[in-house]
Each structure stands twice: as structure tokens, then as C-alpha cells.
Scaffold this active site. Sequence first.
Site, PDB file in Angstrom:
ATOM      1  N   GLU A  52       3.010  -6.462   7.589  1.00  0.00           N
ATOM      2  CA  GLU A  52       2.682  -5.498   7.482  1.00  0.00           C
ATOM      3  C   GLU A  52       2.200  -4.518   9.038  1.00  0.00           C
ATOM      4  OE1 GLU A  52       0.922  -7.029   5.860  1.00  0.00           O
ATOM      5  OE2 GLU A  52      -0.570  -6.226   4.220  1.00  0.00           O
ATOM      6  N   GLY A  69      -0.037  -4.955   0.497  1.00  0.00           N
ATOM      7  CA  GLY A  69      -1.284  -5.657  -0.217  1.00  0.00           C
ATOM      8  C   GLY A  69      -0.575  -6.473  -2.169  1.00  0.00           C
ATOM      9  N   GLU A 106      -1.787  -9.680  -0.998  1.00  0.00           N
ATOM     10  CA  GLU A 106      -3.356  -9.954  -1.276  1.00  0.00           C
ATOM     11  C   GLU A 106      -3.678  -9.660  -1.824  1.00  0.00           C
ATOM     12  OE1 GLU A 106      -2.761  -6.795   1.915  1.00  0.00           O
ATOM     13  OE2 GLU A 106      -3.978  -8.276   2.879  1.00  0.00           O
ATOM     14  N   ALA A 144       0.504  -1.061   0.150  1.00  0.00           N
ATOM     15  CA  ALA A 144       0.074   0.522   0.010  1.00  0.00           C
ATOM     16  C   ALA A 144       0.829   1.504  -0.120  1.00  0.00           C
ATOM     17  CB  ALA A 144      -0.958  -0.023   1.028  1.00  0.00           C
TER      18      ALA A 144
END
Length: 714
Positions: free
Chosen positions: A136, A111, A114, A65
Site C-alpha cells: 500500500e 487487502g 490481510e 482494495a
Amino acid sequence: MTAVKFELGADGIAVVTLDMPGRSMNVLNDELMGPYAEVLSKIETDPAVKGVVLTSGKKEFLAGADLENVYKITDPQVAFDLAEAFKGLLRRMEKCTKPFVAALNGTALGGGLELALACNHRIALNNPKAKFGLPEVKLGLLPGGGGTQRLPRIVGIQESLQLMTQGTELRVEQALKKGILNDTADTLEELISKARAWCVANQVAQQPWDVKGFKFPGGDSKHPAIAQLWAIAPSMANAKAYGNYPALNHIASCVFEGGITDIDTGLKVESRYFAACVLSQESKNMMNTLWFQLNAIKKGQSRPSAPAKSQVKKLGILGAGMMGAGIAYVSAKVGIEVVLIDATQEAADKGKAYSTNLLDKAIAKKRSTPEKKDALLSLITASTDYSKLEGADLVIEAVFEDRGVKAEVTAKAEAVIPASAVFASNTSTLPITGLAQASKRPKQFIGLHFFSPVDKMPLVEIICGKDTDDETLAKGFDYVQQIGKTPIVVNDSRGFFTSRVFGTYLMEGAAMVGEGVHPRSIEMAGLEAGMPMPPLAIHDEVSLSLSILIENQTRKDMEAAGQTFPEHPGSKVMRAIAEKHGRIGKKAGKGYYDYTPTGKTLWPGINQEFPLAKEQPSSQEIQDRLMYIQANEAAKCLQEKVLRTVADGNIGSIFGLGFAPFTGGMLQFINAKGLPQFVKRCEELAAKYGERFKPASMLVELAAQGKQLEDVLN
Ligand code: NAD
């Protein structure tokens, strides 16, 4: 130019390439997700599209992210909506029944992974540098893009908890073994063609968790084996964290709750915990320091910009002891030719043997090969002959901590090395300006302060003497980066930055012993405050005798300069333990602790020498003393311009000393408390325990003006 390219092949398979213009890496933000959503609509509605290969036009797949956005969020609804918006797209991919294959040409973290987990199949290029994981937690966050829900459904609850609470980054082979990746390819062409072929062979795709009757591998949260795990998981996760990292509990909660619900409910639960993480002070601290400030340092914020980038080809090291041997290893590891000099051939050889040992261990663990070992060792010449230093670009001395010895080796090396070479000292305490007096060219003299053990510690503290020029600083900085370490740059002062603040931690622990605070309470409070080792135990590690030596030298130097040495109440404690009882620390097998082959226990004699006080302070009071004394000293370093930037102070304190990472470092500790509150608490502590807690005057002034620490420097 668009960030997402769509190319439909004659076989009906679309290759979707993430390739954000003007950036070296893809990151998850609106600039990428906007165009991706448009492409997704096309995939969903165009019957000509039979399947999708998702890949990247950059060296890496997707790094995660865009933290610029996440950091700024102060409203939980905004954090929740951000996570939900991303996951909405991922769910659409999963529900459209057309196959999605992630063709991972490089790293997919956070991300990025993901997004790949929402694909039906994942193939990675056999790229030894590529990393896969959900790290994270290292920034106080949790995987808010479905990671806490999909990963347990792929690898099982226990495995996923471990991976996410530790933020493990896996190599291709490891990720394949765990089932996070399904296949690998040796070339980019093979990667795409394998992905294509999978799409063709699996025209209707559904995620296992969307199939009725889906079972978690290893069982869901109610399965007896997993239920047992839930009884101990929180205490295991917090065994070293002492509740300082709320993200750990939030991750566990997401996985637990996701393990008793369907995926869509689990995803929503995750967004709520994500919001809690994003708004936590801990994540703000960690993003600020371990992301933004660290990146600024890596990009050269503290390096003078004018001198051209340099590389060390040949390095001379004087003194093949513990530090010299370590510096030789990390330098040869990146291909630098090293001449390792000591007073005797035997000592020089012993220094080189340190590398042999490390490499043998690495080979045993399959982290290296005999060929790599030979190549690295062939770069190190162990000798007593200074003439071998000829042609060195840089020389680092790591001989005894003695001005005379250091002066002697400086002169010997300077007689041989080229006029352009830089001379560095690895001293841990002696001011660089003073040592430079032994040099013919003080402008090219600098401090490169390594930490022990050199091969493990990520920091090098660069110290500029009064005369050190920009060219020399730039060369030192470039060398530190060349060996893969993080440089901070400080100005000359006794103890520089790291040793100076570290001393306050040790001495505050000692002072409390003198007041009759229970030693066990002091040690527990150190750990609870987030320090990697408590003050008395770490004092034993570095040895009380070294602290006494440094204190004696400081006193002598200050008195010679007409100054008064400030007596510290911890001094009488350390001297009593070391001098009266001969307990100088771990190396002697006795200090504050007794050391046996099976472990260590606090020495019962401490409380005979310093009887316990009737009234014992709270843990919070002890923690405040241990942390405020360090943070306040860091502020004094900033005020005296020993520290040049806030980033150097924060990163130096975490990477060099292990200062509680959730605080974001010593200066961020002050910011997070709020300047007025920090100043007030320091004044309270000063009234109770002594002048040393008096807040740095810079803080008092800034607090009065309603400013932050950064404001003075910008
Ligand atoms: P050490 O005693 O292990 O090694 C010093 C080496 O220097 C020995 O091998 C010795 O034989 C050699 N030496 C002494 N005089 C010499 C001479 N005239 N010519 C050539 N070699 C000579 O010490 P160390 O722990 O490696 O520390 C070295 C330096 O690094 C010191 O200045 C110390 O303050 C600094 N330092 C140490 C640490 C630490 O944790 N040990 C951390 C940072 C910096």
C-alpha cells in the site's frame, strides 16, 4: 451469479470461493464483501459447518482494495468506516472459533493478504508468479485491513516494518521462510485437500494474539531491543524520503501503538491512520498517476486501436554500444531473436558479452540458471553483416548520435529488411522527422527512446515523426510492452519530452551556482524536493560535455531556422566548469564534484569561480525553482502537443526521470498545487529569475477559466 460460492462437504468443511462475476480479478469492494458477510453469518450460525477453506476462482487470490472507491473519499469518517467494516468481518472470522484456512492459489496483495492473515492457517500453491505482500505504501496508503497489526504479531515488529515501509512483494518461497505462509502445495487439488485436512485436524481455532499471554515474536514495542529500534526507525524510514511520504510515519505509528496495546485497540488505531493516509494529497497524487493513469497506459490508451496486435519475432539492432547491448538483452530475455550489428566484429561481440555478464551475475544471485543463460545467448547473433537482418520485423539503431552515421546505417538496413518492417531510432536528441529523411519509407520510421541502463529503466518514450503512421506506432507500442516496459507516446520535438524537461532541471541547478547559491544547498534542496539525484550530481553523471554538445547543436539548428537561441544563465556556469577547468563530469573523475574511489565531494573551486552570495535563499525557494521549472516545461510540452496526454507526462516524468513520485508526476504537480496558485508562483519566479519561468499560456488560460489540465484533453 454470486461473487462468493459456498460448498459444504460431507466432512463439514466448507469451501468458500471468491469469484466475482464479470471481472478477471477479485477486488475488495461491496460487491465482494456483501456476499462474503452473508456466507460468514452462515458459517457462524450453522453447526454443520466445522471449518472453512477460503480460496479464489480466479487466477490470483485477491489483488487488494478497489481503489476506485478509496480514491474518491474526501471525508475521514468514510475512510475510517471503510477500514472498520472490513476489519469487523475479519475479526468475526477470528472469533468464531471454527478454523479458517486460506488456500492461496495465486497472488494475495494488500487487502488480499490481510484477508489471509485473518485465517488461522495459510497454504499457497507453488506458483512462481504469485506475490504476497502489503504494498500500500507505494500508493501513499497503509494496510488498513489489519495488516499493520497482524503482520508484526506474525513476523515481529522489525521485519514487518521493513516489509510494509518498502511495500515488498514476496514470492512463495520467501513468504514461507518468513512465516507469512505456513505451507505450500504443488497442485490445486493438493492445495484444497491440505487445507481441508488442516481444518479437520484443528476443529477449534484461535489466533495466537487472542490467547492470553500472547507475546510478539522478537518483543513488543516496550521490549528493550525494539525500544532501541523506535529511536532510529523514523530517521531510517525518512533517510531517503525527506518527509515527503507521510504513509511511512503512519505505518510506523500503527506498528508502535499496536505494540503497546491489544489487537482490537491496535486495529482501531490503524483505521485512524488509514484515514489520514487516504486524505493525504500524496496518496491522491500517487493513486491518480501510479494506478489509474498507469493502468490506462498499460491498457493501450496511447495506442491507435485499429491495427491488430503485433509481436516482434526477429529484431535487428544497429550499434552494439551501451544502449544497443542493453536493448539486445531485454529483447532476447522475452524470446525475441536478435541480430546485433556493429562496425567491427569485436564491438559486436562486446555488445553480446554485456548479456553474458548480466546473466552471470543473475546466476550468482540464484536469479537465473546456466540453462536459461544458454537459451538467451543463443538468441543473440553478434555480427557486422547487414544481410543477417533479413526477415527482421523491427530494426532499432543505437549508433553514435550523429546524423550522418545514422543516415548511413538506415540505408544499409533498409536495403535488406522486409517492406513491412519498422525502423526505429534510439536517438536521445535528434528530431525523428529529420532522421526519417534518410529513410525510403518515413511512414515506417519511429523513435524508440530507451533509458540507461536499459535492463533497469522501466520506460520507453515512443516518438512519432511527422510521417509516422498508426500501424508503425502500434507496432512500436506492442514491442515495448512485449519487452515488459511501459510506453509513453509523444510527438516529435527537440529533446522530445523527457530530455527536454530534464535539461531544465540541470540548467536551473547550474544557474543557481552562477548566482552564488551554495552548491550544497542546491543539492540538498533537490533531494528534499523528492528528486532521486540532485541537479549538480546528475549533471556530472550525464556529463557537462554532452550538455554543451546538445546546446551547441540546438543553437546551430535554431539559428539556421532563423530563430534566436534563448541564452540560459546556467550555460556560462557549465561552460566555465567544463571548458575553463576541464571538469566535464563523472566520466573524467571531475565535474561539479571530485570523484575518488571512496566517493565524491563537491569541488571547492566552484565557489572561487562563482563566489557565494551574501544572502542565501531558503531551501523552499530553491526547491520551487527546481520543480516549477520542470513542471512548467511539461505544461509547455502539453501545450505544444509534444505530450499527447496528461498520463504520458506524469508517467514519463516518474518512470523516465524519477521526478518526485509523491507528486504524481510533473503535470499532477501542477494540479495538486492548484492551477491559479501554480501560475501565480511561476509569475513570481519569472519576475525574480527570468522569462523561463513564465507560466505556459495554456495554464494561464485554464486557470482563468477555473479548469484543470485534464479538461482540455477530454
Ligand atoms: P555508444 O557509443 O556506447 O555506442 C554506439 C555504438 O555504435 C558503438 O558500439 C559504435 O561502434 C557503434 N557504431 C558507430 N557507427 C556505426 C556504424 N556505422 N555501424 C555500426 N555500428 C556503429 O553509444 P550509446 O550510449 O549506446 O548511444 C547510442 C545511441 O543511443 C545514441 O543515439 C544516443 O544518443 C542514444 N541514447 C543514449 C543514451 C545513454 O544514456 N547513453 C540514452 C538514450 C539514448
